[in-house]
Design an enzyme around this catalytic site. Structure first.
Site, PDB file in Angstrom:
ATOM      1  N   SER A  40     -22.434  50.509  95.557  1.00 12.91           N
ATOM      2  CA  SER A  40     -23.360  50.667  96.681  1.00 12.91           C
ATOM      3  C   SER A  40     -24.001  49.381  97.179  1.00 12.91           C
ATOM      4  O   SER A  40     -25.006  49.411  97.872  1.00 12.91           O
ATOM      5  CB  SER A  40     -24.455  51.674  96.306  1.00 12.91           C
ATOM      6  OG  SER A  40     -25.048  51.356  95.061  1.00 12.91           O
ATOM      7  N   TYR A  82      -3.738  55.261  95.318  1.00 13.89           N
ATOM      8  CA  TYR A  82      -5.005  55.651  95.932  1.00 13.89           C
ATOM      9  C   TYR A  82      -5.028  57.148  96.249  1.00 13.89           C
ATOM     10  O   TYR A  82      -6.001  57.849  95.950  1.00 13.89           O
ATOM     11  CB  TYR A  82      -5.219  54.837  97.207  1.00 13.89           C
ATOM     12  CG  TYR A  82      -6.550  55.064  97.890  1.00 13.89           C
ATOM     13  CD1 TYR A  82      -7.697  54.448  97.404  1.00 13.89           C
ATOM     14  CD2 TYR A  82      -6.652  55.873  99.015  1.00 13.89           C
ATOM     15  CE1 TYR A  82      -8.922  54.649  98.029  1.00 13.89           C
ATOM     16  CE2 TYR A  82      -7.858  56.069  99.643  1.00 13.89           C
ATOM     17  CZ  TYR A  82      -9.002  55.452  99.152  1.00 13.89           C
ATOM     18  OH  TYR A  82     -10.206  55.662  99.772  1.00 13.89           O
ATOM     19  N   SER A  83      -3.953  57.641  96.839  1.00 23.45           N
ATOM     20  CA  SER A  83      -3.881  59.063  97.187  1.00 23.45           C
ATOM     21  C   SER A  83      -3.965  59.937  95.942  1.00 23.45           C
ATOM     22  O   SER A  83      -4.640  60.972  95.940  1.00 23.45           O
ATOM     23  CB  SER A  83      -2.587  59.362  97.958  1.00 23.45           C
ATOM     24  OG  SER A  83      -2.550  58.659  99.173  1.00 23.45           O
ATOM     25  N   LYS A 116      -7.579  59.982  94.657  1.00 23.38           N
ATOM     26  CA  LYS A 116      -8.494  60.758  95.478  1.00 23.38           C
ATOM     27  C   LYS A 116      -8.173  62.250  95.447  1.00 23.38           C
ATOM     28  O   LYS A 116      -9.071  63.089  95.583  1.00 23.38           O
ATOM     29  CB  LYS A 116      -8.480  60.228  96.914  1.00 23.38           C
ATOM     30  CG  LYS A 116      -9.052  58.810  97.044  1.00 23.38           C
ATOM     31  CD  LYS A 116     -10.487  58.722  96.527  1.00 23.38           C
ATOM     32  CE  LYS A 116     -11.132  57.381  96.823  1.00 23.38           C
ATOM     33  NZ  LYS A 116     -12.545  57.320  96.384  1.00 23.38           N
TER      34      LYS A 116
END
Length: 250
Positions: free
Chosen positions: A14, A156-157, A160
């Site tokens: 963040s 990445y896919s 996620k």
């Protein structure tokens, strides 16, 4: 009205980008915040900026949340600094894009490590405190790529998509203790990462979005704020798509 006064939140990854926007929005709505980043200076600067701007209590913790000890210490920092943990936003994520046939195992492991294992480790650590309190809200940042796939992003896919399955299971395990767990699947959002895409390719991507524009980090932050609030008290195990309608077919 979304009101997060009195809430204590951790947002991973963040110090900048979407994570910073999420932390800043939660703070604007009254939550005290722990900023996390792998870079200590960046995390400290972000925490100080948000505290000055929003008038809430903040803290920071620098550490690699793909490793168990730093992930646990992040949650411990929230409890010792803010007294409790009400909200966890698993936002930290990385990409190492390449076609499957060229992808090295190190690239696979790194992305799965941060995006999926990090989500598991931080959630597990926070879950213990939330179960004792019999309340809590967890929001995991997934991606449109986790729902539809994307060439060059097998790692990445997969990470996620894993976040989505993880979210639904955690929601079921936490429901009896008042813990909600949801996910957000952003589409194309303007960040430093997407700014690096050549203008021509970026423009073509935006043209495919039904609402006709790229997302802003604040679009994602607003979705997180809603899911963390009492306005979403009957929402759990849900995946909220924030993508302007996805991509139009070719």
């Amino acid at each position: 009205m979304v009101d997060l006064k009195g809430k204590a939140a951790v947002v991973t990854g963040s110090a900048r980008g979407i994570g910073y926007a999420i932390a800043d929005r939660l703070a604007e709505l009254g939550a005290d915040i722990i900023i996390n980043d792998i870079n200590d200076d960046a995390a400290k600067k972000a925490a100080e900026e948000i505290a000055s701007k929003r008038g809430v209590k903040t803290g920071h913790f620098a550490g690699d949340i793909s490793q168990q000890e730093p992930a646990e210490k992040l949650i411990e920092t929230c409890i010792s600094t803010l007294g409790k943990i009400d909200i966890l936003v698993n936002n930290a994520g990385i990409t190492k894009d390449t076609l499957l046939m060229r992808m090295k195992k190190e690239q696979w492991d790194a992305v799965i490590g941060v995006n999926l294992t990090g989500t598991y480790l931080c959630t597990q650590a926070a879950f213990k405190a939330m179960m004792k309190a019999r309340s809590g809200s967890i929001v995991n940042i997934s991606s449109i790529a986790g729902e539809n796939g994307n060439p060059g992003q097998a790692n990445y896919s997969a990470s996620k998509a894993g976040v989505i399955g993880f979210t639904k299971t955690v929601a079921l395990e936490g429901a009896s203790r008042g813990i909600r767990c949801n996910a957000i699947a952003p589409g194309f959002v303007k960040t430093d990462m997407t700014d690096a895409i050549p203008d021509k390719i970026r423009d073509e991507m935006v043209k495919k979005i039904p609402l006709g524009r790229a997302g802003e980090p604040l679009d994602i932050a607003n979705g997180v704020a809603f899911l963390c609030s009492d306005m979403a008290s009957f929402i759990t195990a849900h995946v909220l798509d924030i993508n302007g309608g996805g991509f139009r077919p070719e």
